[in-house]
Design a protein around this motif. Structure first.
Motif, PDB file in Angstrom:
ATOM      1  N   PHE A 121       2.948  15.186 -50.182  1.00 60.54           N
ATOM      2  CA  PHE A 121       2.543  14.435 -51.373  1.00 60.54           C
ATOM      3  C   PHE A 121       2.431  15.386 -52.570  1.00 60.54           C
ATOM      4  O   PHE A 121       2.868  15.062 -53.683  1.00 60.54           O
ATOM      5  N   LYS A 122       1.875  16.562 -52.317  1.00 61.18           N
ATOM      6  CA  LYS A 122       1.751  17.557 -53.395  1.00 61.18           C
ATOM      7  C   LYS A 122       3.127  17.977 -53.901  1.00 61.18           C
ATOM      8  O   LYS A 122       3.334  18.151 -55.109  1.00 61.18           O
ATOM      9  N   ALA A 123       4.067  18.121 -52.986  1.00 60.38           N
ATOM     10  CA  ALA A 123       5.430  18.499 -53.382  1.00 60.38           C
ATOM     11  C   ALA A 123       6.037  17.417 -54.283  1.00 60.38           C
ATOM     12  O   ALA A 123       6.720  17.727 -55.266  1.00 60.38           O
ATOM     13  N   TYR A 178      -4.960  17.425 -68.442  1.00 66.59           N
ATOM     14  CA  TYR A 178      -4.816  18.607 -69.301  1.00 66.59           C
ATOM     15  C   TYR A 178      -6.153  19.196 -69.754  1.00 66.59           C
ATOM     16  O   TYR A 178      -6.317  20.419 -69.789  1.00 66.59           O
ATOM     17  N   LEU A 179      -7.137  18.352 -70.077  1.00 70.18           N
ATOM     18  CA  LEU A 179      -8.436  18.863 -70.539  1.00 70.18           C
ATOM     19  C   LEU A 179      -9.129  19.675 -69.454  1.00 70.18           C
ATOM     20  O   LEU A 179      -9.841  20.635 -69.741  1.00 70.18           O
ATOM     21  N   ASP A 180      -8.932  19.285 -68.203  1.00 75.24           N
ATOM     22  CA  ASP A 180      -9.622  19.939 -67.084  1.00 75.24           C
ATOM     23  C   ASP A 180      -8.803  21.073 -66.457  1.00 75.24           C
ATOM     24  O   ASP A 180      -9.366  22.040 -65.966  1.00 75.24           O
ATOM     25  N   ARG A 185      -0.944  21.764 -62.868  1.00 74.26           N
ATOM     26  CA  ARG A 185      -0.853  20.473 -62.183  1.00 74.26           C
ATOM     27  C   ARG A 185      -1.169  20.607 -60.686  1.00 74.26           C
ATOM     28  O   ARG A 185      -1.788  19.720 -60.104  1.00 74.26           O
ATOM     29  N   ALA A 186      -0.771  21.703 -60.079  1.00 71.48           N
ATOM     30  CA  ALA A 186      -1.000  21.875 -58.640  1.00 71.48           C
ATOM     31  C   ALA A 186      -2.498  21.875 -58.307  1.00 71.48           C
ATOM     32  O   ALA A 186      -2.911  21.319 -57.274  1.00 71.48           O
ATOM     33  N   GLU A 187      -3.319  22.461 -59.177  1.00 71.49           N
ATOM     34  CA  GLU A 187      -4.773  22.462 -58.928  1.00 71.49           C
ATOM     35  C   GLU A 187      -5.345  21.048 -59.034  1.00 71.49           C
ATOM     36  O   GLU A 187      -6.254  20.664 -58.296  1.00 71.49           O
ATOM     37  N   TYR A 188      -4.819  20.312 -59.990  1.00 71.16           N
ATOM     38  CA  TYR A 188      -5.232  18.904 -60.154  1.00 71.16           C
ATOM     39  C   TYR A 188      -4.871  18.094 -58.904  1.00 71.16           C
ATOM     40  O   TYR A 188      -5.681  17.286 -58.428  1.00 71.16           O
TER      41      TYR A 188
END
Ligand code: MN3
Length: 213
Positions: A121-123, A178-180, A185-188
């Motif tokens: 899913f992450k990929a 983006y604010l966080d 994107r991978a960390e999100y």
């Protein structure tokens, strides 16, 4: 006086099922306020305007998705935006949940393990170029499948090459993170697993199976 005229459809912004600060530290209050109150509201307003302009009445958002090729880009983009975000909010929760029951068995059968499912899913989420969504769907063969769609397209749309009934969707537009997380994107995506509502996802899976039985 015209009495046979149908009531024109008017979609409304659904309330968040939690408070905007409840997903912290995973997603910040400010992100949630802007994402729900500004972005989603704008999709709803523009969808209503486009439907009124087209004199469309008595149509559900699912019906719009199924035949979206018959409509213009305004209805495709804003109808998709409304459907996708309405689903997104419902599948988020501040409570800690894990996959269970029939859905867990199906995940293990299809992906071998929950970890491997999350990896794939992450990929899909990080591999979607630019704005879009990553999805877990029940595909037309009644199998779980992971994929992604660009912009506000989704797997219900007749124009989408990736098709199925959406069980879980992750918004990977920059406005979602983006604010966080800025450009990370991978960390999100990694933090997303802390706030998925597996009760809702399981219910969607079991409902979808019942409807196709
Ligand atoms: Mn969004």
């Amino acid at each position: 006086m015209q009495t046979t005229e149908k009531q024109l459809v008017k979609f409304e912004l659904p309330p968040l099922p939690f408070k905007p600060a409840d997903l912290e530290p995973h997603i910040g209050e400010k992100t949630m306020q802007i994402h729900h109150g500004k972005h989603h509201q704008a999709y709803v307003d523009k969808l209503n305007a486009a439907l009124n302009e087209a004199s469309l009445s008595d149509v559900t958002v699912e019906e719009i998705m199924n035949s979206v090729s018959a409509y213009g880009d305004a209805i495709r983009n804003n109808g998709g935006g409304h459907y996708n975000h309405s689903l997104f909010w419902r599948t988020l929760t501040p409570d800690e949940t894990q996959p269970y029951g029939k859905l867990l068995l199906a995940i293990e059968k299809r992906f071998d393990s929950v970890e491997e499912f999350k990896h794939q899913f992450k990929a899909a989420a990080t591999g979607q170029f630019g704005s879009g969504w990553a999805w877990l769907v029940l595909n037309p063969n009644l199998e779980l499948e992971i994929g992604s769609t660009p912009n506000q397209d989704n797997p219900l749309m007749d124009v989408s090459p990736f098709k199925g009934y959406p069980l879980l969707g992750l918004d990977v537009w920059e406005h979602a993170y983006y604010l966080d997380y800025q450009n990370k994107r991978a960390e999100y995506v990694d933090t997303f697993w802390n706030i998925v509502d597996w009760v809702e996802v399981s219910n969607r899976y079991e409902d979808a199976l019942l409807q196709t039985a």
